[in-house]
Enzyme design. Structure first.
Site, short mmCIF file in Angstrom:
data_model
loop_
_atom_site.label_atom_id
_atom_site.label_comp_id
_atom_site.label_asym_id
_atom_site.label_seq_id
_atom_site.Cartn_x
_atom_site.Cartn_y
_atom_site.Cartn_z
N THR A 34 0.82 -1.22 0.00
CA THR A 34 0.00 0.00 0.00
C THR A 34 0.85 1.27 0.00
OG1 THR A 34 -0.05 0.07 2.40
CG2 THR A 34 -1.85 -1.12 1.30
N CYS A 38 2.40 2.89 9.49
CA CYS A 38 1.46 3.02 10.61
C CYS A 38 2.16 2.89 11.95
CB CYS A 38 0.44 1.88 10.56
SG CYS A 38 -0.81 2.08 9.31
N CYS A 42 -2.20 0.83 15.22
CA CYS A 42 -3.22 1.23 14.24
C CYS A 42 -4.28 0.15 14.09
CB CYS A 42 -2.57 1.50 12.88
SG CYS A 42 -3.75 2.11 11.67
N ARG A 43 -5.53 0.61 14.01
CA ARG A 43 -6.64 -0.34 13.93
C ARG A 43 -6.96 -0.73 12.50
NH1 ARG A 43 -7.83 -2.73 18.83
NH2 ARG A 43 -6.99 -1.28 20.35
N ARG A 67 4.15 6.73 2.92
CA ARG A 67 3.33 7.85 3.38
C ARG A 67 2.70 7.52 4.73
NH1 ARG A 67 -0.97 7.86 0.33
NH2 ARG A 67 -0.31 6.05 -0.84
N CYS A 69 -0.03 7.00 7.50
CA CYS A 69 -1.42 6.54 7.51
C CYS A 69 -2.31 7.67 8.03
CB CYS A 69 -1.54 5.32 8.41
SG CYS A 69 -3.22 4.85 8.84
N CYS A 72 -4.04 6.45 11.78
CA CYS A 72 -3.32 6.47 13.07
C CYS A 72 -2.35 7.65 13.18
CB CYS A 72 -2.59 5.15 13.29
SG CYS A 72 -1.31 4.82 12.09
ZN LIG Z 1 -2.44 3.43 10.45
#
Ligand SMILES: [Zn+2]
Length: 353
Positions: A34, A38, A42-43, A67, A69, A72
């Site tokens: 992706t 994170c 992070c959820r 990059r 997230c 989070c």
């Molecule tokens: Zn995240």
């Protein structure tokens, strides 16, 4: 107890799977497919383990092309957040404690693992909990010296366990022995001399450890009072020929901002003041920073007022270049030795660069 060190791949992966908030700030994970990185807690949907890479800092992750997230917000952690609150709380506990506290106990009081706590404290405060505690003890000690009936009382009421340890710690921080300091520098000799420079009269004062004050005034007659007020009982000695040479070096330095001053300094201040002054010393002639910039560089963006106060407490004019810190709007801002002098200094630096 679960290991909170997160120093192996397995430990990191477990922290990610468990959304372990104890790992926040310790490392970050990026997902190759992706391009996003994170916080461990992070959820967002758990990635495949094969697609995960770990980084110690947000900068590292971004340098590698990932990059942050949006969910989070990994970069937000150092500015606000629960972690910083915990560290601030730990600072208060240290400040209010009568004696030194074990790292494990401190960490437990703010619900962090000792390893994680130590690392975050250093990152946010700039020094270790132990150094912070030692600075505070010594500050209390200095305050107690002034009010206690004896040096021994001062030592014990400051949380030192023996007089020997107080003297040891003081060696780096006080120019004189505790007994002398308590009596307002009784028995300490401070040599001073006065000269004229383009900013008016300047006084240069030194203990046997180094220069302890450089200050300006319009009137040369009242300059010694300014220094005597700081050390009411010190022996004051007027400059001899050797000292005159030192004064000349300081004046030359004030007149030509590009040069370097190779003389020992006797800088005294709190842990925070010293951190601020360290940042100031890195600002090159011709450059300026705002109080906000300095606060941000220290990782304490909300400490703008405290930074301004630390600048105003500087005793070593020009050598610790507090004149290179200006208000955010580009205005010159305040200066301990008058805004006119600050303007002149900045003007000179602009012209000679
Ligand atoms: Zn995240």
């Amino acid at each position: 107890m679960i290991s909170a060190q997160f120093n192996t791949d397995d430990a990191k992966w477990n922290a990610v799977c468990e959304n372990n908030s104890d790992a926040d700030g310790v490392f970050y994970y990026a997902v190759i497919t992706t391009g996003i990185y994170c916080r461990p807690a992070c959820r967002s949907k758990s990635p495949k383990r094969d697609n995960v890479k770990y980084f110690n800092t947000c900068d590292d992750a971004e340098t590698a092309g990932y990059r942050a997230c949006k969910r989070c917000k990994p970069t937000a952690i150092t500015k606000t957040g629960a972690t910083e609150q915990k560290i601030i709380r730990a600072c208060r506990i240290i400040e209010e404690s009568e004696s030194s506290i074990k790292l494990d106990d401190l960490a437990a009081q703010v619900s962090l693992s000792p390893y994680h706590f130590h690392r975050l404290f250093k990152k946010i405060v700039g020094i270790t909990p132990k150094q912070y505690s030692s600075k505070h003890q010594s500050r209390r000690f200095q305050a107690n010296l002034m009010t206690s009936p004896s040096v021994t009382d001062a030592i014990y009421s400051s949380g030192y366990t023996s007089s020997g340890s107080a003297y040891d710690k003081k060696r780096d921080q006080l120019a004189m022995k505790p007994k002398a300091y308590r009596k307002g520098a009784d028995g300490v000799t401070i040599t001073y001399g006065i000269a004229h420079c383009f900013l008016g009269w300047v006084i240069v004062a030194a203990t046997d450890r180094g220069i302890c004050a450089i200050e300006f005034r319009d009137n040369s007659e009242t300059l010694p009072e300014q220094i005597q007020a700081r050390f009411p009982n010190a022996q004051f000695k007027k400059a001899d020929t050797a000292f005159e040479a030192l004064i000349k070096e300081v004046v030359d330095f004030i007149d030509s901002p590009q040069s370097t001053l190779q003389v020992p300094l006797d800088i005294q201040g709190t842990a925070f003041q010293q951190q601020v002054w360290e940042v100031l010393k890195q600002i090159k002639p011709g450059e300026t920073m705002s109080y906000t910039d300095v606060a941000e560089q220290l990782g304490k963006p909300s400490a703008v007022r405290a930074v301004a106060t630390a600048c105003a407490s500087n005793k070593l004019a020009v050598v610790v270049p507090c004149h290179r810190v200006i208000s955010k709007a580009g205005k010159t801002g305040g200066y301990r030795w008058g805004p006119e002098r600050k303007k002149k200094l900045l003007q000179l630096e602009k012209e000679t660069i």
